[in-house]
Write a protein that holds these residues in place. Structure first.
Motif, PDB file in Angstrom:
ATOM      1  N   ASP A 180       0.740  -1.141   0.016  1.00  0.00           N
ATOM      2  CA  ASP A 180      -0.004  -0.100   0.126  1.00  0.00           C
ATOM      3  C   ASP A 180       0.907   1.366   0.098  1.00  0.00           C
ATOM      4  OD1 ASP A 180      -2.386   1.267   0.044  1.00  0.00           O
ATOM      5  OD2 ASP A 180      -2.989   0.986   2.387  1.00  0.00           O
ATOM      6  N   VAL A 181       2.091   1.243   1.035  1.00  0.00           N
ATOM      7  CA  VAL A 181       2.620   2.540   0.719  1.00  0.00           C
ATOM      8  C   VAL A 181       3.575   2.412  -0.186  1.00  0.00           C
ATOM      9  CG1 VAL A 181       4.643   3.490   2.317  1.00  0.00           C
ATOM     10  CG2 VAL A 181       2.873   2.376   3.523  1.00  0.00           C
ATOM     11  N   LEU A 182       4.238   1.422  -0.784  1.00  0.00           N
ATOM     12  CA  LEU A 182       5.060   1.429  -1.844  1.00  0.00           C
ATOM     13  C   LEU A 182       4.403   2.028  -3.013  1.00  0.00           C
ATOM     14  CD1 LEU A 182       6.672  -1.916  -1.686  1.00  0.00           C
ATOM     15  CD2 LEU A 182       7.760   0.307  -1.423  1.00  0.00           C
ATOM     16  N   VAL A 183       3.321   1.439  -3.308  1.00  0.00           N
ATOM     17  CA  VAL A 183       2.231   2.286  -4.418  1.00  0.00           C
ATOM     18  C   VAL A 183       1.934   3.506  -4.325  1.00  0.00           C
ATOM     19  CG1 VAL A 183       0.104   1.462  -5.790  1.00  0.00           C
ATOM     20  CG2 VAL A 183       1.404  -0.356  -5.157  1.00  0.00           C
ATOM     21  N   SER A 184       1.405   3.799  -3.053  1.00  0.00           N
ATOM     22  CA  SER A 184       0.897   5.100  -2.908  1.00  0.00           C
ATOM     23  C   SER A 184       1.955   6.286  -3.280  1.00  0.00           C
ATOM     24  CB  SER A 184       0.380   5.447  -1.489  1.00  0.00           C
ATOM     25  OG  SER A 184      -0.572   4.382  -1.275  1.00  0.00           O
ATOM     26  N   LYS A 185       3.054   5.781  -2.610  1.00  0.00           N
ATOM     27  CA  LYS A 185       4.377   6.888  -2.931  1.00  0.00           C
ATOM     28  C   LYS A 185       4.792   7.163  -4.289  1.00  0.00           C
ATOM     29  CE  LYS A 185       5.426   7.894   1.410  1.00  0.00           C
ATOM     30  NZ  LYS A 185       6.015   9.266   1.846  1.00  0.00           N
ATOM     31  N   THR A 186       4.697   5.831  -5.043  1.00  0.00           N
ATOM     32  CA  THR A 186       5.207   5.874  -6.549  1.00  0.00           C
ATOM     33  C   THR A 186       4.140   6.504  -7.332  1.00  0.00           C
ATOM     34  OG1 THR A 186       5.973   3.389  -6.041  1.00  0.00           O
ATOM     35  CG2 THR A 186       5.670   4.342  -8.237  1.00  0.00           C
TER      36      THR A 186
END
Ligand code: KG4
Ligand code: ZN
Length: 337
Positions: free
Chosen positions: A250-256
């Motif tokens: 979730d964090v990896l995708v949101s930040k990307t």
């Protein structure tokens, strides 16, 4: 222009790999000897054993790679090698072998940053891909959001402030008894678990930053585990794995996506071992579809450590006349910027 063939060597961790790559994007051979089975009984990579295994195997891997490529020594234009970041003893084996080989066949030497190699794996698997694009590099040692502005030109726009994403997968897997390497096991167990079972924290840090932090979620999993054991309640491994994976992804995708919007880049790629993660691939793909972004990731064998990606990175260095001399040394903490 005639074909440019690079012989590339990768020994930064627990894979001994040699590849021959034509014109940066075509693999002629890519032999990978993985030491995973050896390190498994220790619960992680033992640096001393890794170096010794590289020494034992590297000659045989060279022979296999050259034979499979059907290339003659005269056709090789340069010898490339990963010189960092990684385990110092493991890197030294590759660097010294590459120097000896380059000298003996009178070809130039090219030192490559391992992270750059991971990014370049995308050029091999997607022949149409060209800069600019954004890459999320997620490996056992690194988590970087990188703007690829041109071939060989990078701008790091975010990175982890503590643990790497892969490190978090490996540590959590060990803690819940899944063994090594943790990432693929968490991926597998998650398929049978409920990602909403436990609400593990998502660390987004300050509103505008593109940096990451994964030490909090690692501790949250360990605390959760301890609290259950104090109450004598059995842990459902599949649910912990799925909930942990969902929070990280979730964090990896949101930040990307945040970075893509900020820099107005509509092409996103993944790189590094964690780029093999099925949930990361699926969620990023869903988000990119919604926004009309192009999305690409390499096949699993090019996400985890391999020499073909090093050969691709070296090709662009060759074109830019970026050669190394024989003072090239292993740099375990080599930065990527
Ligand atoms: O890029 P890599 O092969 O080596 C480094 O440069 O570190 O990445 C290895 C990392 C390990 O932490 C491993 O657990 C993780 O990649 N990994 C995965 C998956 N496959 C490998 N993590 C999550 N899901 C996977 N399917
Ligand atoms: Zn790697």
């Amino acid at each position: 222009m005639s074909d440019l063939i690079i012989l590339a060597i990768e020994t930064s961790c627990d894979e001994t790999s040699i590849a021959l790559v034509k014109n940066g994007r075509t693999i002629l051979s890519n032999i990978i000897y993985s030491q995973i089975a050896i390190h498994q009984s220790y619960g992680g990579v033992v640096p001393e054993i890794a170096s010794r295994k590289h020494i034992e195997k590297i000659n045989e891997i060279l022979t296999l790679a050259v034979e499979e490529s059907k290339v003659t020594i005269e056709q090789i234009n340069a010898v490339a090698v990963t010189y960092g970041p990684g385990l110092v003893g493991a890197l030294l084996v590759g660097v010294n072998f590459a120097k000896g080989l380059a000298y003996s066949i009178s070809k130039p030497l090219i030192g490559v940053n391992h992270i750059e190699g991971h990014i370049c794996a995308n050029f091999i698997s997607n022949k149409e891909l060209k800069p600019p694009f954004l890459t999320l590099v997620v490996s056992g040692g690194h988590t970087h959001l990188v703007k690829v502005t041109d071939y060989g030109k990078y701008e790091v726009v975010g990175k982890t402030r503590d643990d790497a994403a892969g490190e978090a997968f490996d540590k959590v897997a060990r803690s819940i008894g899944l063994g090594y390497p943790g990432g693929p096991l968490i991926d597998q167990f998650s398929k049978r678990g409920n990602p909403k079972a436990i609400d593990f924290p998502r660390t987004f840090l300050e509103k505008d930053t593109l940096d990451f932090s994964f030490s909090g979620i690692k501790s949250a999993v360990i605390n959760y585990q301890n609290s259950l054991s104090m109450k004598n309640i059995e842990l459902i491994v599949e649910d912990v794995a799925a909930s942990f994976q969902e929070a990280v992804v979730d964090v990896l995708v949101s930040k990307t996506i945040q970075a893509a919007k900020k820099y107005d880049i509509d092409t996103i790629t993944l790189a590094g071992g964690v780029a093999s993660n099925s949930r990361l691939r699926d969620l990023m793909s869903e988000e990119c579809n919604i926004l009309g972004y192009h999305f690409h990731y390499p096949p699993i064998e090019l996400c985890t450590d391999n020499a073909a990606m090093i050969g691709c990175a070296a090709y662009y260095k060759y074109l830019n006349n970026e050669f190394s001399d024989y003072s090239l040394n292993a740099m375990p903490n080599l930065e990527f910027s």
